[in-house]
Design a protein around this motif. Structure first.
Motif, mmCIF file in Angstrom:
data_model
loop_
_atom_site.group_PDB
_atom_site.id
_atom_site.type_symbol
_atom_site.label_atom_id
_atom_site.label_comp_id
_atom_site.label_asym_id
_atom_site.label_seq_id
_atom_site.Cartn_x
_atom_site.Cartn_y
_atom_site.Cartn_z
ATOM 1 N N TYR A 1 50.985 50.209 119.051
ATOM 2 C CA TYR A 1 50.728 50.729 117.714
ATOM 3 C C TYR A 1 51.481 49.934 116.658
ATOM 4 C CZ TYR A 1 49.067 54.764 120.337
ATOM 5 O OH TYR A 1 48.395 55.571 121.202
ATOM 6 N N ASN A 2 50.973 49.995 115.434
ATOM 7 C CA ASN A 2 51.683 49.432 114.276
ATOM 8 C C ASN A 2 51.596 50.403 113.102
ATOM 9 O OD1 ASN A 2 48.985 49.078 113.608
ATOM 10 N ND2 ASN A 2 49.299 47.059 112.681
ATOM 11 N N ASP A 3 51.482 51.693 113.417
ATOM 12 C CA ASP A 3 51.353 52.720 112.377
ATOM 13 C C ASP A 3 52.711 53.338 112.043
ATOM 14 O OD1 ASP A 3 51.689 53.942 114.850
ATOM 15 O OD2 ASP A 3 50.248 55.527 114.458
ATOM 16 N N ILE A 4 52.704 54.154 111.004
ATOM 17 C CA ILE A 4 53.905 54.890 110.613
ATOM 18 C C ILE A 4 53.555 56.372 110.594
ATOM 19 C CG2 ILE A 4 55.626 55.319 108.820
ATOM 20 C CD1 ILE A 4 55.246 52.455 107.897
ATOM 21 N N ILE A 5 54.377 57.151 111.279
ATOM 22 C CA ILE A 5 54.186 58.599 111.346
ATOM 23 C C ILE A 5 55.403 59.274 110.727
ATOM 24 C CG2 ILE A 5 54.004 60.580 112.898
ATOM 25 C CD1 ILE A 5 52.584 58.701 114.862
ATOM 26 N N ASP A 6 55.156 60.253 109.886
ATOM 27 C CA ASP A 6 56.213 61.080 109.298
ATOM 28 C C ASP A 6 56.280 62.366 110.127
ATOM 29 O OD1 ASP A 6 58.148 62.050 107.568
ATOM 30 O OD2 ASP A 6 56.692 62.750 106.093
ATOM 31 N N TYR A 7 57.404 62.577 110.815
ATOM 32 C CA TYR A 7 57.571 63.721 111.713
ATOM 33 C C TYR A 7 58.614 64.683 111.148
ATOM 34 C CZ TYR A 7 59.139 66.424 115.714
ATOM 35 O OH TYR A 7 59.507 67.445 116.541
ATOM 36 N N ASP A 8 58.264 65.965 111.025
ATOM 37 C CA ASP A 8 59.190 66.991 110.562
ATOM 38 C C ASP A 8 59.726 67.742 111.777
ATOM 39 O OD1 ASP A 8 60.519 69.215 109.551
ATOM 40 O OD2 ASP A 8 59.126 69.435 107.881
ATOM 41 N N PRO A 9 60.992 67.557 112.127
ATOM 42 C CA PRO A 9 61.536 68.202 113.324
ATOM 43 C C PRO A 9 61.675 69.718 113.199
ATOM 44 C CG PRO A 9 63.263 67.021 112.174
ATOM 45 C CD PRO A 9 61.971 66.702 111.478
ATOM 46 N N LEU A 10 61.628 70.257 111.987
ATOM 47 C CA LEU A 10 61.770 71.701 111.823
ATOM 48 C C LEU A 10 60.509 72.461 112.202
ATOM 49 C CD1 LEU A 10 63.779 71.856 108.488
ATOM 50 C CD2 LEU A 10 64.632 72.044 110.829
ATOM 51 N N ASP A 11 59.343 71.868 111.897
ATOM 52 C CA ASP A 11 58.104 72.579 112.224
ATOM 53 C C ASP A 11 57.163 71.802 113.145
ATOM 54 O OD1 ASP A 11 56.901 70.702 110.572
ATOM 55 O OD2 ASP A 11 56.483 72.113 108.966
ATOM 56 N N GLY A 12 57.563 70.601 113.562
ATOM 57 C CA GLY A 12 56.753 69.813 114.470
ATOM 58 C C GLY A 12 55.571 69.117 113.825
ATOM 59 N N ARG A 13 55.478 69.181 112.497
ATOM 60 C CA ARG A 13 54.370 68.584 111.760
ATOM 61 C C ARG A 13 54.446 67.060 111.810
ATOM 62 N NH1 ARG A 13 54.795 66.036 107.354
ATOM 63 N NH2 ARG A 13 56.824 66.875 106.862
ATOM 64 N N THR A 14 53.298 66.428 112.014
ATOM 65 C CA THR A 14 53.211 64.978 111.936
ATOM 66 C C THR A 14 52.123 64.588 110.942
ATOM 67 O OG1 THR A 14 51.645 64.854 113.771
ATOM 68 C CG2 THR A 14 53.967 64.605 114.318
ATOM 69 N N ILE A 15 52.407 63.547 110.170
ATOM 70 C CA ILE A 15 51.450 63.017 109.211
ATOM 71 C C ILE A 15 51.412 61.503 109.392
ATOM 72 C CG2 ILE A 15 50.914 62.659 106.772
ATOM 73 C CD1 ILE A 15 52.455 65.230 106.160
ATOM 74 N N SER A 16 50.216 60.955 109.573
ATOM 75 C CA SER A 16 50.064 59.502 109.601
ATOM 76 C C SER A 16 50.100 59.001 108.159
ATOM 77 C CB SER A 16 48.742 59.116 110.253
ATOM 78 O OG SER A 16 48.767 59.431 111.611
ATOM 79 N N LEU A 17 50.998 58.095 107.879
ATOM 80 C CA LEU A 17 51.160 57.582 106.520
ATOM 81 C C LEU A 17 50.330 56.331 106.305
ATOM 82 C CD1 LEU A 17 55.026 57.959 106.113
ATOM 83 C CD2 LEU A 17 53.229 59.544 105.400
#
Length: 85
Positions: free
Chosen positions: A56-72
């Motif tokens: 991969y060469n993507d960037i993911i924003d991960y929120d450890p408090l709620d497990g949410r992931t967003i591909s940036l």
């Protein structure tokens, strides 16, 4: 020890308590990536490998408090896919 397996779990080291915390389950199932803490207390994950065939060469924003992931989305051309960098 095998490096040919991705578990999909995330463990975060808490400096103040000198202990590891298992974060909520994540859709991120990859290894050999780079991760940094963002100014918003989320974890930015770059690149990595899924242990099967995909790099991969993507960037993911991960929120450890709620497990949410967003591909940036990124501006410009990202580096080539990579792992163990």
């Amino acid at each position: 020890f095998s490096t040919n397996k991705s578990f999909g779990d995330i463990h975060i080291y808490d400096i103040s308590s000198d202990s590891w915390i298992e974060s909520r389950a994540s859709s991120i199932k990859r290894g050999a990536f780079t991760a940094v803490l963002s100014p918003y207390d989320t974890i930015l994950i770059f690149a990595g490998w899924d242990s099967i065939s995909s790099f991969y060469n993507d960037i993911i924003d991960y929120d450890p408090l709620d497990g949410r992931t967003i591909s940036l989305s990124v501006l410009g051309t990202p580096p080539s896919p990579r792992a163990s960098h």
